[in-house]
Motif scaffolding. Sequence first.
Motif, PDB file in Angstrom:
ATOM      1  N   PHE A   1       2.028  -3.645  -4.433  1.00  0.00           N
ATOM      2  CA  PHE A   1       1.982  -3.327  -5.773  1.00  0.00           C
ATOM      3  C   PHE A   1       3.485  -3.683  -6.152  1.00  0.00           C
ATOM      4  CE2 PHE A   1      -2.126  -1.575  -5.048  1.00  0.00           C
ATOM      5  CZ  PHE A   1      -2.849  -2.416  -5.878  1.00  0.00           C
ATOM      6  N   GLY A   2       4.330  -3.238  -5.635  1.00  0.00           N
ATOM      7  CA  GLY A   2       5.660  -3.297  -5.937  1.00  0.00           C
ATOM      8  C   GLY A   2       6.274  -4.913  -5.735  1.00  0.00           C
TER       9      GLY A   2
ATOM     10  N   GLN B   1       3.986  -7.225  -5.996  1.00  0.00           N
ATOM     11  CA  GLN B   1       3.329  -7.890  -7.109  1.00  0.00           C
ATOM     12  C   GLN B   1       4.219  -8.030  -8.392  1.00  0.00           C
ATOM     13  OE1 GLN B   1      -1.232  -7.757  -5.799  1.00  0.00           O
ATOM     14  NE2 GLN B   1      -0.511  -6.818  -7.781  1.00  0.00           N
ATOM     15  N   MET B   2       5.008  -6.917  -8.754  1.00  0.00           N
ATOM     16  CA  MET B   2       5.663  -6.512  -9.928  1.00  0.00           C
ATOM     17  C   MET B   2       6.872  -7.309  -9.832  1.00  0.00           C
ATOM     18  SD  MET B   2       4.975  -2.718 -10.789  1.00  0.00           S
ATOM     19  CE  MET B   2       5.886  -2.631 -12.314  1.00  0.00           C
ATOM     20  N   ALA B   3       7.668  -7.537  -8.498  1.00  0.00           N
ATOM     21  CA  ALA B   3       8.741  -8.345  -8.362  1.00  0.00           C
ATOM     22  C   ALA B   3       8.441  -9.763  -8.309  1.00  0.00           C
ATOM     23  CB  ALA B   3       9.552  -7.596  -7.227  1.00  0.00           C
TER      24      ALA B   3
ATOM     25  N   VAL C   1      -4.539  -5.724 -13.376  1.00  0.00           N
ATOM     26  CA  VAL C   1      -3.375  -6.539 -12.938  1.00  0.00           C
ATOM     27  C   VAL C   1      -3.149  -7.813 -13.380  1.00  0.00           C
ATOM     28  CG1 VAL C   1      -2.398  -7.563 -10.746  1.00  0.00           C
ATOM     29  CG2 VAL C   1      -4.034  -5.463 -10.518  1.00  0.00           C
TER      30      VAL C   1
ATOM     31  N   PRO D   1      -1.680  -0.181 -16.389  1.00  0.00           N
ATOM     32  CA  PRO D   1      -1.342  -1.491 -15.725  1.00  0.00           C
ATOM     33  C   PRO D   1      -1.673  -1.211 -14.008  1.00  0.00           C
ATOM     34  CG  PRO D   1       0.378  -0.904 -17.218  1.00  0.00           C
ATOM     35  CD  PRO D   1      -0.593   0.308 -17.080  1.00  0.00           C
TER      36      PRO D   1
ATOM     37  N   ASP E   1      -0.681  -2.588 -11.371  1.00  0.00           N
ATOM     38  CA  ASP E   1       0.486  -2.411 -10.453  1.00  0.00           C
ATOM     39  C   ASP E   1       1.243  -0.957 -10.292  1.00  0.00           C
ATOM     40  OD1 ASP E   1       0.329  -5.116  -9.498  1.00  0.00           O
ATOM     41  OD2 ASP E   1       1.796  -5.775 -11.096  1.00  0.00           O
ATOM     42  N   PHE E   2       1.160  -0.383 -11.516  1.00  0.00           N
ATOM     43  CA  PHE E   2       2.074   0.877 -11.938  1.00  0.00           C
ATOM     44  C   PHE E   2       0.934   1.743 -11.133  1.00  0.00           C
ATOM     45  CE2 PHE E   2       2.100   4.778 -14.285  1.00  0.00           C
ATOM     46  CZ  PHE E   2       3.428   5.021 -14.008  1.00  0.00           C
TER      47      PHE E   2
END
Length: 194
Positions: free
Chosen positions: A55-56, A58-60, A149, A161, A163-164
């Motif tokens: 998930f980190g 994906q956020m990045a 997502v 959210p 990802d969070f």
Amino acid sequence: MTIVLALVIGALFGAVLDRIGATNPDLLGRMLNLTNLALAKTILLAIGVGSVLMFGGQMAGLVDVGHMSVKTAYIGVFVGGLLLGLGWAVSGYCPGTGVAAAATGRKDALFFIGGGLLGAAAYMATYPTMKAIGLMEKIGGGKVTLGTVPGAKYEGLTTIPGDFLGILLGALIIMVAFTLPDSLNHKADAVPAE
């Protein structure tokens, strides 16, 4: 090349399973009866770290959300999960550890794999009946995630959210892995009187 890569990754994963003791049904049994939680702590740590990284990532923007595969939730999945857990407790293997154990030469794992294949055949033969009694009814619309997502084609059950939420749950699982005691069954810790 995809098949070769899958075989190499599968072999490496099986080697890791063997190295941490997951191919030993006695160790799995001790984990399930809560007398030795070292393997459970390892599994939880792997799940937590994997969740935070995925998930980190994906956020990045390092992990493509399009590769995320969400399976449809059915009532039968929960029934199947209970049956899988029962089979795991009785045999000392889950599907991945059973195959890895067979690769290490354990003969009992071959019987486990045979039973799994018979179970799959029984499911295929009884699928129309399972569908007729409602076990294939979708839950929550089918393909859903806990949180939304961005960029994914799946609905979220909450407005948080995804990802969070994935990072938060992953961090929580990592914390549980580090705080879980080595045993929850204190009878196993008792030393017999001399």
